[in-house]
Structures are given as structure tokens and as C-alpha cells.
Design a protein around this motif. Sequence first.
Motif, PDB file in Angstrom:
ATOM      1  N   ARG A  95      36.510  70.132 -60.226  1.00 54.17           N
ATOM      2  CA  ARG A  95      37.523  70.808 -59.465  1.00 54.17           C
ATOM      3  C   ARG A  95      37.067  72.123 -59.125  1.00 54.17           C
ATOM      4  NH1 ARG A  95      38.823  69.416 -64.327  1.00 54.17           N
ATOM      5  NH2 ARG A  95      39.856  71.183 -65.183  1.00 54.17           N
TER       6      ARG A  95
ATOM      7  N   GLU B  62      33.362  67.028 -72.123  1.00 51.77           N
ATOM      8  CA  GLU B  62      34.065  68.148 -71.245  1.00 51.77           C
ATOM      9  C   GLU B  62      33.047  68.742 -70.479  1.00 51.77           C
ATOM     10  OE1 GLU B  62      37.143  68.445 -70.920  1.00 51.77           O
ATOM     11  OE2 GLU B  62      38.026  67.348 -72.809  1.00 51.77           O
TER      12      GLU B  62
ATOM     13  N   CYS C 123      34.313  71.376 -68.169  1.00 54.64           N
ATOM     14  CA  CYS C 123      34.559  72.829 -67.775  1.00 54.64           C
ATOM     15  C   CYS C 123      35.131  73.424 -69.498  1.00 54.64           C
ATOM     16  CB  CYS C 123      35.579  73.078 -66.676  1.00 54.64           C
ATOM     17  SG  CYS C 123      35.310  72.389 -65.289  1.00 54.64           S
ATOM     18  N   ARG C 124      34.732  74.650 -69.494  1.00 55.91           N
ATOM     19  CA  ARG C 124      35.472  75.410 -70.659  1.00 55.91           C
ATOM     20  C   ARG C 124      36.583  76.553 -70.215  1.00 55.91           C
ATOM     21  NH1 ARG C 124      31.024  76.264 -73.432  1.00 55.91           N
ATOM     22  NH2 ARG C 124      31.039  74.402 -74.715  1.00 55.91           N
ATOM     23  N   PRO C 125      37.737  76.759 -70.362  1.00 55.62           N
ATOM     24  CA  PRO C 125      38.509  75.807 -71.084  1.00 55.62           C
ATOM     25  C   PRO C 125      38.559  74.409 -70.192  1.00 55.62           C
ATOM     26  CG  PRO C 125      39.628  77.530 -70.106  1.00 55.62           C
ATOM     27  CD  PRO C 125      38.438  77.904 -69.978  1.00 55.62           C
ATOM     28  N   ALA C 126      39.086  73.286 -70.836  1.00 51.93           N
ATOM     29  CA  ALA C 126      38.927  71.920 -70.376  1.00 51.93           C
ATOM     30  C   ALA C 126      40.070  72.031 -69.057  1.00 51.93           C
ATOM     31  CB  ALA C 126      38.978  70.797 -71.139  1.00 51.93           C
ATOM     32  N   ASN C 127      41.037  72.901 -69.175  1.00 50.87           N
ATOM     33  CA  ASN C 127      42.054  72.659 -68.106  1.00 50.87           C
ATOM     34  C   ASN C 127      41.999  73.580 -66.836  1.00 50.87           C
ATOM     35  OD1 ASN C 127      42.304  75.118 -69.606  1.00 50.87           O
ATOM     36  ND2 ASN C 127      44.607  75.202 -69.079  1.00 50.87           N
ATOM     37  N   LEU C 128      40.887  73.949 -66.752  1.00 49.85           N
ATOM     38  CA  LEU C 128      40.488  74.871 -65.510  1.00 49.85           C
ATOM     39  C   LEU C 128      39.187  74.207 -64.868  1.00 49.85           C
ATOM     40  CD1 LEU C 128      40.739  78.337 -66.832  1.00 49.85           C
ATOM     41  CD2 LEU C 128      42.410  77.283 -65.648  1.00 49.85           C
ATOM     42  N   GLY C 129      39.264  74.457 -63.424  1.00 47.05           N
ATOM     43  CA  GLY C 129      38.231  74.030 -62.883  1.00 47.05           C
ATOM     44  C   GLY C 129      36.780  74.752 -62.940  1.00 47.05           C
TER      45      GLY C 129
END
Length: 449
Positions: A146, A161, A163-169
Motif C-alpha cells: 500500500r 507482516e 509494514c510496521r505498524p501493520a495498519n500503515l502502508g
Amino acid sequence: MRQSASRVEITSRAKGIGVLGASVLLALGTAITWVQLGSSDPQTSVEVTESPTIRDVDGGSDYFKSFPNSLPVDPSYFPIGVWKESLTDPSDAPKDRAVLINTYVELTGNSDIGFATNVGSFALTDEPLAGATGRVLSDEVDMWARGGSAEWTGLWPGQGEICRPANLGCGFTVQRELLKALPQQTLVYSNYGKGVTFWEGAENAATFLNDFQDVVSADNYWFTDPYICGPGEGGAVLAGGKELESGKCRLAANYGWTVSKLRSLINPALSRPVWAFVEVGHPFTENEAPTITGPEIRAAVWSSLIHGARGIIYFNHSFGGDCQTQHILRDACGEEIRPWVTAVNRQITGLAPVLNAPFLDGALAHGSGVDAAVKMHGGDLYVFAGSAQADPQAAEFTLGCLPGSAATATVLDEERTVAISNGTFRDTFEDGNTVHLYRIDGAAAACTP
């Protein structure tokens, strides 16, 4: 094949003018033609806002000259590629040359690039191989990582996973880190997917297209994707967020839409080549998904070229359907479509000097039921036209720059001509896969600005 090109990833194939409606920008430049995809009214005139203007191909005809040991700038070369093919036997490359493939885009890890170069073909690879003419940066990172600059964990699809954090692209981070590892002046290519064409906002999509590579493409498989007609994909951009009806979704003209979407986001405008992806089999695991046909392949290819694609790449894998294979253009699974692919590749090869020649924008008026482009080469005019609707139609074309006297257009590879009177000619388009290619001998001088 490195981990980024896993089976999971491949089967997922699923200045900026944001194109989010059914109208798409066909020709970028001072002369602009708007075409309504899927229109049922072939009599509606396409607006031509300026007098004819000459427009070079995106990036310029000598674009590859600035990259050492890269693709040719010879006008007779037009990239006809195959995606993620293997070269493990001396007979492989000749088989591909038989269908007029001249370029490999991301060879499999067990391939011998020498088999390609030995027959005069070119290869863009994801590893630093001697003889490669460029590097492949990534595939569909806009979908699996993303848009965004979060930290990349270094993992690839299916490994955990990303990306770190996982909710960000973190797709921008992935591209930057991969790009840092490449030598300066290397020709870099990336392919994107539904993130750039459907899901990402214009700013993120433009960042993907402009910041990382020299040649770009996106793979929207309009004829075979079981999800692309949905309200969050094709329906989002061509049906106002509703389900896109089959007759307007399973349409060759939408391959041109994909090319124009990418071209509309390139900044500076017209500054780098956009290549087109066309599937040649059944690229999805769902057996109920469609399998592309020969006429659909030809129409999708020509729609892409009409909309300005500077290269064609075939997706050569079938993960579902009646005949599953990684080598459709070589083996028995391709018996029905191989003659069609060979024929359209022969047209591209024969017309390569024309495809590499300038466009003449603003010269042609036509109904909205067709897409068309005008080219100038060797003193002649070429009109390439493809249906933009599923229904049959009688189309009318007018070249206002032609003198009033009668003329004739030769319809290439159809053994016929059409009469031109006062700059106007007519032809029939039987369905959404109809393509006609016209040559008007000696007409370029009359239309040169």
C-alpha cells in the motif's frame, strides 16, 4: 524468482489529472480528445478542442538512449514482452521468438539469460545478471504494501507482516530501499495493480508512478478478473461506485482506460513510457472466472496501443480453468490463442516504426463508440481504431485537415479499402473486439501543422 514474486502475489492480479469517471483522457497534450467508454451512441461527436498538433510518443522516441546497455532506440523495435517466463532449455527462446516475443520481463530464478540474448531478445531482471537491459524493481507493491512511508519489515507477501505498524502502508519505503541497491543510470521498471488504478488516492498513485522507475505498467485484467467489475474496483471508476455491468466491464476499451489512467498521473506529462499488461489465459484460480479469447487479446492489445502504450507485456500463466500452465504461449494450452497472439505481434512488429512515430492530436473527429489515434510516418497517415462499446455500430471518422477531393484508406490486413470523401470515411464495428487499422497514403503533408 525472489520471494516478492510468490504464487500468492502472482495470483492476486487481481501531473495529475485524476480520472475517476467514465470519461478518460485519450491524448495528453495541447490537443485533447475525450472518449466516453461504453457509450451506446456512436453518433455523439468527440470534441476536438484544438487544431492538429504533433505529439511525440511518451518519453520521446530515443528514450532508452540515456540508459547504458539498455533497450534499443531503433524505430523497428517495439517491446513485446512476456512476464515471468523461464529460459531453462535452448529451445525455449526460439519458441517465444516464433510468436514474436522480443523482451522478457522478470525471468524466473532458474533461467539462463544467455538463451534470450543468443536469439537477439532482451531481458529486464530482478537480479543483477550480465546481459540484462534493465531491472525490475517490484510487482504490485501498491497492493501488498500500500501507499505510504512506514517502516518495511523486509518481508514479502506470505511471510508475515510487511509494514510496521501493520495498519500503515510502506510501499514507498519498499520501492526506495529496492531502488537504493541498483546502480545509477540503470533502466528501472515497475508494475503496479489495483492500488494505483482503483484504491489509492491521486497523490499516492502519482507517487508510485513518478518517484521510483523509468518505465511503468499496471495489470488490470478486465476480461478475466472475477472481481474487477465490482463496486470497489471497475465499478468505482466507471459506474459511480456501483457494480459495473458485464457489457461495460468485459470490454477491450478498458485496457486503454488503464493505460490512460497511468498516463494522466505521470508528471511531467508525457515524460516516461507506460507499458500495458494483457493476459493470455486464465490468470485466476477461480474456475468460474472467464478465460480470455483470441479476439479479446487482439482488441485489448490495440486498445492499449491506441491509448499510448509504448510496450505490451503478456501474462503467460493460467492458475485455473481447463488448462493450467506457466507457459501458455509455448505449450498445448495455448493452441487456440497462439495464432491470435502471433498475428497481433506480427502487426506490432510490422508497424513498429509507425508506433514509434509521433501522434497527430486533434485531427480526427469520431463518434464516442470508438477509440482512435492518428499517427504520422513516411508521409502517410495511420488511423488506428477500436470499438469502445459491446454493441455493433457503424462509425464515422472525419479528418478535417484532408482536402476536399476523394481519397482512399487501405484497411491493413483486411484486403480492402474504404473511400474517403471530404475527409470523411465510414466503417462497421461488429462488436467490442473489432479493430480496424487504416493507412492513408501521402496524406501527412496535408495535415501537418
